[in-house]
Design an enzyme around this catalytic site. Structure first.
Site, PDB file in Angstrom:
ATOM      1  N   TYR A 205      14.971 -44.145   0.773  1.00  0.00           N
ATOM      2  CA  TYR A 205      15.731 -42.914   0.602  1.00  0.00           C
ATOM      3  C   TYR A 205      16.053 -42.707  -0.880  1.00  0.00           C
ATOM      4  O   TYR A 205      15.663 -43.504  -1.739  1.00  0.00           O
ATOM      5  CB  TYR A 205      16.976 -42.942   1.486  1.00  0.00           C
ATOM      6  CG  TYR A 205      16.633 -42.936   2.959  1.00  0.00           C
ATOM      7  CD1 TYR A 205      15.754 -41.981   3.473  1.00  0.00           C
ATOM      8  CD2 TYR A 205      17.146 -43.878   3.838  1.00  0.00           C
ATOM      9  CE1 TYR A 205      15.413 -41.966   4.815  1.00  0.00           C
ATOM     10  CE2 TYR A 205      16.807 -43.872   5.180  1.00  0.00           C
ATOM     11  CZ  TYR A 205      15.944 -42.915   5.668  1.00  0.00           C
ATOM     12  OH  TYR A 205      15.592 -42.899   6.997  1.00  0.00           O
TER      13      TYR A 205
ATOM     14  N   HIS B  64      23.504 -45.291   1.124  1.00  0.00           N
ATOM     15  CA  HIS B  64      22.218 -45.751   1.672  1.00  0.00           C
ATOM     16  C   HIS B  64      21.188 -45.711   0.550  1.00  0.00           C
ATOM     17  O   HIS B  64      20.612 -44.672   0.246  1.00  0.00           O
ATOM     18  CB  HIS B  64      21.791 -44.859   2.829  1.00  0.00           C
ATOM     19  CG  HIS B  64      20.732 -45.469   3.702  1.00  0.00           C
ATOM     20  ND1 HIS B  64      19.931 -46.512   3.298  1.00  0.00           N
ATOM     21  CD2 HIS B  64      20.333 -45.181   4.982  1.00  0.00           C
ATOM     22  CE1 HIS B  64      19.101 -46.837   4.275  1.00  0.00           C
ATOM     23  NE2 HIS B  64      19.330 -46.044   5.304  1.00  0.00           N
TER      24      HIS B  64
END
Length: 661
Positions: free
Chosen positions: A169, A164
């Site tokens: 993030y 991800h």
């Protein structure tokens, strides 16, 4: 039909039977345990596998012990068994299962509340914690953690994994020059900023080998000033391409969170104009997402070259059988997602239109056929609760009759769907109306039901779904003893009047809307009046608007934020919080703070006043029938509940109980 979506595709060493993907999404559902191997999380994914999905990516799960969000902790060996149980249940129906590898960086603190790690020491606007800039030792530790997590996924029998690197993030914090202020080999030029993610991929590949599919999720546009834009994301994709088997592209970040999971305010496929540009820039298989609700639309996207695979998450929450139904020529029987985001995000997974979502371990998607006699039922009221009850009883094989007092089915949902940006609400009641027709429910519109009508009908049981009606007495819940002078004046109305039900309202030059419930209802009224040219002052008893819509005011503000952006940018809008109405006159409205020591009031000009308050449940018929000894079952707003989700769940639950009595 669907000549593209059902073509198999090779992703690394994995063959996927069709192009339909469920990308990673949080569920907060309980993972399997030795005591409960068929846990809610297993049952949830298995239902979609049974429904025909080709590939699912399990929810973002932490690779390192200094970050925690999911129940699947990829830094623990114990998680291997949990993943294996999900894989086993999904593989039974030939659905390939991948795992998303996640580290939140500065988006989340550590489980102990200490600072997380990031490229630099810039805080996230949501978490507010100043992170620790990662040292070379921390970077090496992170690489080891990602690789070890991927190895556990392979040991569990999963088919692949995905880093991800989107939505702000940890890897994305390295990508973004406004967040990455490093001066070493991981900062500065784009090649350096992508280096961290490439090294993660290299570490993973060294651990899992070539047969295990490895991909990355990135964004095409972070949707805020200083964020990644599409041209730069294309360059990132090209740099990552030699190291990946597939690329998953979306939009949004914590700086504009709702763009990741846009509600019905955005059009279908709203991400595709940007994500397709990135997808077309690489040769590895690609995935796009963003309010893709039908296989017809998904097939067209593939045919047009927008991507190789299409993600359909929320549509498959609403109906896990979407793929099978569509392939069998029953697309009209697919329960539609309405895009409200009021149950599928931020807490344990659920769905406004599908009461079984998240409950698959104990509740089948469809009710079975009756085990006993075929009975005759009467449903009174054609709103969402009544329609759902009628449909469920008909699916179970009973004779069902539905009486509705008005000329149209749908109840208050029909009303809500007339307000700006809310048309998709009507999809669920239109579908339910089509379903009751398909299933042979006998309809009686423009029919007033009284006890004599029921006695003559002789039903086995009566489901009373008579809804609720707005109060017109000026009651304000925060001041229950206050008698509102002027509540009966001719320019004082309810939301129903504004939305064209029960009366017609002239918009007026200065409108005042009072919100007593914190629901989305007052937003519908405000936007309707602003669109009609009124200047609008919103007075609410809460400290913000809307206060009680799911996700509102939280880090995951999805449902209300698009509307707030529109409304607050409108030059004709003003808001007054923590207040109630003291008096209404022909010319103005007196408003005061709720605080008991408040002594000053404000007078606001108003030639239109709209009271958005709690409705009065219509229970008169139910009470009269109960006195006759009839089997009466109250559902929906008539019980005092207020939400569409409650109404549908209520209708389904009562009907399921009755269906097998």
């Amino acid at each position: 039909m669907y000549e593209h979506i059902f073509q198999p595709i090779q992703v690394g060493g994995v063959t996927i039977k069709n192009r339909i993907v469920r990308t990673a999404h949080g569920t907060a559902l309980a993972p399997p345990t030795p005591e409960n191997p068929d846990s809610p999380l297993v049952a949830y994914h298995e239902a979609r596998a049974r429904g025909g999905v080709g590939m699912s990516i399990l929810e973002a799960s932490p690779v390192h012990h200094n970050i925690a969000m999911s129940a699947l902790l990829l830094w623990r060996d114990e998680t291997v068994w949990q993943l294996a149980r999900i894989a086993e249940a999904s593989h039974r129906y030939d659905m390939r299962v991948f795992q998303q590898l996640w580290h939140g960086g500065h988006a989340y603190g550590t489980p102990t509340g200490k600072s997380g790690w990031s490229a630099s020491d810039l805080p996230n606007p949501v978490g507010g914690i100043v992170p620790i800039p990662m040292t070379k030792g921390m970077i090496d530790e992170a690489k080891g953690a990602y690789a070890a997590a991927a190895k556990r996924c392979k040991e569990a029998g999963l088919d692949g994994c995905e880093i991800h690197a989107a939505h702000g993030y940890l890897p994305a914090q390295f990508f973004n020059a406004s967040l990455n202020r490093r001066t070493d080999e991981y900062g500065g030029p784009l090649d350096n900023r992508v280096r961290f993610c490439i090294e993660l991929l290299q570490a993973i590949r060294a651990e899992v080998g070539d047969g295990f599919a490895v991909g990355v999720r990135i964004v095409a546009d972070e949707e805020y000033e200083g964020g990644l834009r599409t041209d730069e994301s294309i360059e990132i994709a090209k740099l990552l391409e030699p190291h990946i088997d597939f690329l998953n592209v979306s939009v949004g970040s914590y700086y504009r969170f709702y763009k990741m999971l846009s509600p019905m305010d955005d059009p279908l496929g709203y991400e595709v104009p940007k994500t397709a540009r990135v997808a077309r820039a690489v040769d590895v298989p690609t995935i796009v997402t963003g309010r893709i609700l039908t296989l017809e639309f998904a097939d067209r996207l593939i045919a047009e070259g927008a991507a190789d695979m299409v993600s359909m998450v929320r549509a498959l929450i609403a109906d896990p059988e979407l793929v099978n139904k569509s392939r069998e020529g029953r697309a009209d029987q697919v329960r539609p997602c309405i895009g409200s985001t009021q149950a599928c995000v931020g807490a344990s997974l659920g769905c406004v239109v599908n009461p079984s979502a998240g409950n698959e371990a104990v509740r089948s998607f469809e009710v079975g056929r009756t085990r006993g006699a075929r009975n005759r039922f009467l449903v009174v009221g054609g709103g969402p609760a009544g329609l759902e009850a009628a449909r469920t009883l008909a699916v179970a094989g009973h004779e069902v009759n539905l009486a509705e007092m008005t000329a149209k089915l749908g109840g208050q949902v029909t009303m809500a769907a007339t307000s700006p940006h809310r048309a998709d609400y009507g999809a669920i009641t239109r579908w339910l109306a089509e379903e009751v027709n398909r299933l042979g429910v006998r309809l009686a519109l423009r029919t007033f039901v009284d006890p004599d009508y029921v006695t003559d009908f002789e039903p086995h049981a009566v489901v009373v779904a008579t809804g609720s009606s707005p109060r017109r007495d000026g009651f304000q819940s925060v001041r229950p003893a206050h008698q509102l002078a002027g509540a009966d004046l001719g320019h004082v109305h309810t939301s129903w009047d504004v939305l064209g039900f029960g009366g017609r309202v002239r918009p007026g030059q200065h409108a005042l809307v009072f919100d007593d419930t914190g629901s989305y209802e007052h937003i519908c009224v405000v936007e309707k009046l602003l669109d009609a040219g009124s200047a609008v002052t919103l007075v609410t008893r809460f400290d913000r608007f809307p206060a009680l819509v799911p996700n509102s005011g939280s880090a995951y503000d999805l449902t209300a934020l698009p509307a707030r952006e529109r409304i607050q940018a409108h030059p004709g809008f003003n808001t007054i919080t923590d207040s109630y109405i003291v008096e209404i006159t022909e010319r103005d409205v007196e408003v005061s703070l709720i605080h008991p020591t408040a002594t000053t009031t404000t007078r606001l000009p108003a030639d239109l006043v709209v009271m958005v308050g709690y409705n009065h449940p219509n229970r008169e018929l139910a009470e009269a029938l109960e006195a006759t000894g009839a089997s009466v079952h109250l559902v929906g707003d008539a019980t005092g509940s207020r939400t569409l989700r409650d109404a549908i769940a209520d209708g389904a639950e009562v009907a399921r109980r009755l269906a097998h009595v």
